[in-house]
Design a protein around this motif. Structure first.
Motif, PDB file in Angstrom:
ATOM      1  N   ILE A  23     -25.731 -57.255 -29.461  1.00 20.86           N
ATOM      2  CA  ILE A  23     -25.797 -55.987 -30.198  1.00 20.86           C
ATOM      3  C   ILE A  23     -24.796 -55.397 -30.709  1.00 20.86           C
ATOM      4  N   THR A  24     -23.402 -55.367 -30.268  1.00 20.20           N
ATOM      5  CA  THR A  24     -22.196 -55.089 -30.748  1.00 20.20           C
ATOM      6  C   THR A  24     -21.786 -55.862 -32.094  1.00 20.20           C
ATOM      7  N   ALA A  25     -22.160 -57.407 -31.997  1.00 15.34           N
ATOM      8  CA  ALA A  25     -21.846 -58.157 -33.181  1.00 15.34           C
ATOM      9  C   ALA A  25     -22.664 -57.737 -34.247  1.00 15.34           C
ATOM     10  N   LEU A  26     -23.918 -57.325 -34.096  1.00 11.90           N
ATOM     11  CA  LEU A  26     -24.943 -56.874 -35.114  1.00 11.90           C
ATOM     12  C   LEU A  26     -24.401 -55.649 -35.839  1.00 11.90           C
ATOM     13  N   LEU A  27     -23.939 -54.629 -34.819  1.00 11.25           N
ATOM     14  CA  LEU A  27     -23.576 -53.265 -35.225  1.00 11.25           C
ATOM     15  C   LEU A  27     -22.327 -53.551 -36.184  1.00 11.25           C
ATOM     16  N   ILE A  28     -21.652 -54.626 -35.986  1.00 12.72           N
ATOM     17  CA  ILE A  28     -20.087 -54.816 -36.792  1.00 12.72           C
ATOM     18  C   ILE A  28     -20.626 -55.361 -38.054  1.00 12.72           C
TER      19      ILE A  28
END
Length: 260
Positions: free
Chosen positions: A184-189
């Protein structure tokens, strides 16, 4: 029971206790992204592990197994290794999010072929991943998050006393949840840059259909690279805040893992 004895009495017992405490710390540093990097000399890791273990031996009433070479002693050592690897791996998952985001951004920009040898992991990673990794490392060390992680490693001896407590299955479920949050964090970045790249790719597709004589590869690849670099520059002011959140999340994951 098997026990090595060199005839030094109480001094030898303290030595084996110190070596036993070093097991968990060494395993955690081996799995952690910064302390276990290939660029860190093994001598430095051994010295740091021994120094922290010496402080733990003085601060906490850790008791080593009476016979380290017996079946029970080897099981206790294995338990220490598993706990240490889990603590380090919880930190590793948070540091993997920017690298995963760089893979997504690099694929959209057409820069997947531009890979470099990562000195930290020893594998090949995109050039964007090196940039994100350096920024996250600087912020992680600058905010003192590494000191908080070491403090949590010391506190783990209260939650998981050596030889008495095993890593419960519920803790493994937490690590799985950390892995899901990593994606999820990778997608937000990667989401802001990816949306801009999607608009550029749609635009170049429309232009290529309107003017078939234009070469799509000679037009789309430079446009994607330029648009990606422009999006990276535009979103650069938000990157430190995201990296600070990742550093705090990494420490928070470790705290949740060793919480009683």
């Amino acid at each position: 029971m098997l026990q090595l004895n060199f005839g030094f009495g109480a001094l030898e017992a303290d030595f084996w206790r110190w070596m036993f405490v070093m097991t968990r710390i060494g395993a955690a540093m081996f799995a952690a992204p910064l302390f276990g990097a290939a660029t860190v000399p093994p001598q430095v890791r051994v010295i740091a592990t021994g120094a922290i273990a010496l402080l733990i031996c003085g601060w906490t009433p850790v008791v080593a197994p009476p016979a380290l070479l017996s079946v029970g002693g080897l099981l206790s050592v294995g338990n220490e290794v598993v706990i240490g690897l889990a603590i380090g791996f919880a930190l590793q998952l948070s540091f993997a999010a920017p690298t995963l985001a760089a893979e997504i951004i690099g694929g959209g920009m057409g820069m997947s072929i531009a890979t470099t040898a990562d000195p930290v992991s020893g594998a090949h990673s995109p050039a964007m991943g090196q940039y994100f990794a350096v920024v996250l490392t600087v912020i992680f060390l600058g905010t003192g998050a590494h000191l908080n992680w070491i403090a949590l490693l010391v506190d783990s001896y209260a939650t998981f006393p050596p030889g008495t407590t095993w890593l419960a299955p519920g803790r493994m479920d937490l690590i799985t949840q950390f892995a899901g949050q990593m994606f999820i964090t990778a997608l937000l970045i990667a989401l802001p840059v990816t949306l801009i790249l999607l608009l550029v790719q749609v635009t170049t597709g429309i232009i290529s259909r309107s003017a078939p004589s234009l070469n799509l590869f000679s037009l789309g690849l430079p446009a994607g690279v330029l648009a990606g670099l422009a999006a990276m520059i535009a979103t650069a002011p938000m990157l430190p805040d995201v990296m600070v959140d990742i550093a705090a999340t990494a420490v928070g994951h470790t705290a949740a893992l060793i919480a009683q």
